[in-house]
Write a protein that holds these residues in place. Sequence first.
Motif, PDB file in Angstrom:
ATOM      1  N   LYS A 198       0.829  -1.215   0.000  1.00 33.25           N
ATOM      2  CA  LYS A 198       0.000   0.000   0.000  1.00 33.25           C
ATOM      3  C   LYS A 198       0.863   1.265   0.000  1.00 33.25           C
ATOM      4  O   LYS A 198       0.804   2.089   0.936  1.00 33.25           O
ATOM      5  N   LEU A 201      -0.113   5.379   0.730  1.00 32.89           N
ATOM      6  CA  LEU A 201      -0.355   6.103   1.978  1.00 32.89           C
ATOM      7  C   LEU A 201       0.915   6.320   2.799  1.00 32.89           C
ATOM      8  O   LEU A 201       0.883   6.932   3.869  1.00 32.89           O
ATOM      9  N   SER A 240       2.259  -4.282   7.340  1.00 30.52           N
ATOM     10  CA  SER A 240       0.841  -4.167   7.730  1.00 30.52           C
ATOM     11  C   SER A 240      -0.054  -4.294   6.502  1.00 30.52           C
ATOM     12  O   SER A 240      -1.045  -5.029   6.508  1.00 30.52           O
ATOM     13  N   ASN A 244      -2.806  -7.160   5.615  1.00 30.83           N
ATOM     14  CA  ASN A 244      -4.195  -6.746   5.358  1.00 30.83           C
ATOM     15  C   ASN A 244      -4.667  -7.311   4.005  1.00 30.83           C
ATOM     16  O   ASN A 244      -5.786  -7.813   3.876  1.00 30.83           O
ATOM     17  N   GLU A 248      -7.758 -10.020   3.755  1.00 31.37           N
ATOM     18  CA  GLU A 248      -9.008  -9.535   3.139  1.00 31.37           C
ATOM     19  C   GLU A 248      -9.172  -9.958   1.686  1.00 31.37           C
ATOM     20  O   GLU A 248     -10.014  -9.412   0.988  1.00 31.37           O
ATOM     21  N   ARG A 257     -13.514  -1.549  -6.088  1.00 33.03           N
ATOM     22  CA  ARG A 257     -12.322  -0.731  -5.873  1.00 33.03           C
ATOM     23  C   ARG A 257     -11.066  -1.575  -5.651  1.00 33.03           C
ATOM     24  O   ARG A 257      -9.958  -1.176  -5.988  1.00 33.03           O
ATOM     25  N   ARG A 261      -6.551  -6.185  -6.769  1.00 34.48           N
ATOM     26  CA  ARG A 261      -5.374  -6.345  -5.904  1.00 34.48           C
ATOM     27  C   ARG A 261      -4.707  -7.703  -6.157  1.00 34.48           C
ATOM     28  O   ARG A 261      -5.408  -8.687  -6.467  1.00 34.48           O
ATOM     29  N   TYR A 307      -2.808  -3.119  13.374  1.00 38.14           N
ATOM     30  CA  TYR A 307      -3.474  -2.963  12.078  1.00 38.14           C
ATOM     31  C   TYR A 307      -3.901  -4.321  11.519  1.00 38.14           C
ATOM     32  O   TYR A 307      -5.028  -4.475  11.020  1.00 38.14           O
ATOM     33  N   TYR A 311      -7.403  -4.323  13.977  1.00 41.43           N
ATOM     34  CA  TYR A 311      -8.257  -3.615  13.002  1.00 41.43           C
ATOM     35  C   TYR A 311      -8.809  -4.592  11.948  1.00 41.43           C
ATOM     36  O   TYR A 311     -10.032  -4.725  11.791  1.00 41.43           O
ATOM     37  N   LYS A 316     -12.757  -4.479  11.807  1.00 37.42           N
ATOM     38  CA  LYS A 316     -13.298  -4.078  10.507  1.00 37.42           C
ATOM     39  C   LYS A 316     -14.527  -4.894  10.073  1.00 37.42           C
ATOM     40  O   LYS A 316     -15.521  -4.306   9.637  1.00 37.42           O
ATOM     41  N   TYR A 375     -18.638  -1.527   0.001  1.00 36.07           N
ATOM     42  CA  TYR A 375     -18.469  -2.055   1.365  1.00 36.07           C
ATOM     43  C   TYR A 375     -19.669  -2.916   1.754  1.00 36.07           C
ATOM     44  O   TYR A 375     -19.512  -3.937   2.418  1.00 36.07           O
TER      45      TYR A 375
END
Length: 472
Positions: A198, A201, A240, A244, A248, A257, A261, A307, A311, A316, A375
């Motif tokens: 990622k 960010l 992290s 993730n 996911e 979106r 990946r 994370y 999370y 989440k 979502y």
Amino acid sequence: MLGSQIRRLRRAGPGLRLSSLLVVLASGGYLLVLSGVTAGITDAATACPAWPGCGVAVETQHTPALVVAVAHRLTVGILGGLLAVAGWLAWNRDHSTRVRLALLLVGAMYALQIGVGATIAVTTPASFLSTLHLIVGIAVFWGLLVALVWTLEDEHGPALVGAFDRTAERSQEPDPEHLNSDRSPVLDRAIAYLRLTKPRLMWLLCLVALAGLALAGGPALDPVTVAGTLFGGVLAIGASGTFNNVLERDRDEQMQRTADRPLATETIPVGRATAFGTVLTVASVAVFLTFVNALAAALGLLAILFYSVVYTIVLKPHTSANVVIGGVVGGIPALIGWAAVTGTVGVPAIVLGMVIFLWTPAHFYNLALAYRADYERAGFPMLPVVAGEQKTARHIVLYFGATMLAAAGLAAVTDLGTLYAAGVLLFAAVFFHAVGRLYRHHSRSAALRTFHASNAFLAVLLGSILLETLVV
Ligand code: HEM
Ligand SMILES: CC(C)=CCC/C(C)=C/CC/C(C)=C/COP(=O)(O)OP(=O)(O)O
């Protein structure tokens, strides 16, 4: 349709919109809070010992304290006038009772605030009066924000419902660049691994760590500590992000979106991605231990675990408070930066961490609005999915207001001054402008614009910390 347009016009009235005026008022109210918590205003009370005038010849004494005092009083006067105009608009246009009551309460608190301010000016100020002045100032700012949110809801609220799902301006197809390219397979694979981390960010999280470093170390920062902290941090963020992606992958496949990946498309096998995440974790800890210190290494590991486990696995998929609580992880780089210099966790770093924590919902809820349907399809209980678009938009404004207060708190516990205050104030106004558009246009592009405005706000806040501590 026409009826609702006419009703909306009656509410807004021709010319000045109450919501626009409230943005100016909230920004001005914040300026008063910000000037109240900086050292300047304390000296100003001494420099300006009478009320309503200062009782000294301003033309003969150009001390900074006197300038602050005069500017403070002028701002109070101008905002008082604008508040009266806002009250007039609320009563003479078709605004709801709750907006009128909120403005009435703000008006009463404003009058009290002037009284307390005048008492502080003409007496030797008792500390409880200064505390009261600060508390009432914060209450006035918060009251204006609540009035703003309610006004925006009266003007546009119901139009938000379902609007973002209907305005998918961006192509929802996976980016063909990632699926089918003329690049060499090796380069393609390297890019796929990079995407697991990622990278988009990282710049802002690195700025957070740099701000933590700068607040602790000032201009005398050791380059090895800085480079080690940033490198260890980038590796930790990459780890992290990779975990993730692994955890996911099934849900990512269901969201437009994220459907492209590398794990959702099975470009990278799960085992390899997990190994990659583990290598990044070990490398991060090793870099922190070698070039920084054990506390930074422990905090980096904590951030990865928080994370990936707290999370991604616990929060989440199970609660709409996921992002609020998850925001804690964003504050950890501030602690790492501070710990890298001092070997401890200090108050300014905790307050900077609070800024990031409170900013995170104002940052992410815009994306949650823009991709609400995504979502929902993947089964994530994000706020717009479980509580609706209107409540989410309200939370964007209020969390942003809380972020602004935490930013003022940071000025109070550090030596940050004019540049920082000006940057925060200017980009808060930019953010509010974007929020106004969000309510008026309720489109995906408006939500993405508010998302970028939130990033710009934080970038400017952090950038001005760097300038004030390292350069000025
Ligand atoms: C629970 C906390 C957070 C959530 C749920 C969240 C969510 C997101 C999401 C979904 C994206 C889009 C990513 C993509 O399309 O690949 C994103 C982008 C981004 N986030 Fe966050 N975020 C959080 C915290 C943070 C923090 C703490 C920072 C930095 C301080 C941050 C900075 C960024 C940046 C810089 C981008 C990229 C913006 C761009 O592409 O222009 N985020 N965030
Ligand atoms: C030092 C260190 C390790 C700091 C880590 C801090 C960190 C990784 C913060 C970012 C949080 C983040 C990008 C969440 C993305 O949300 P999401 O995963 O829900 O987004 P998605 O829907 O795009 O997967």
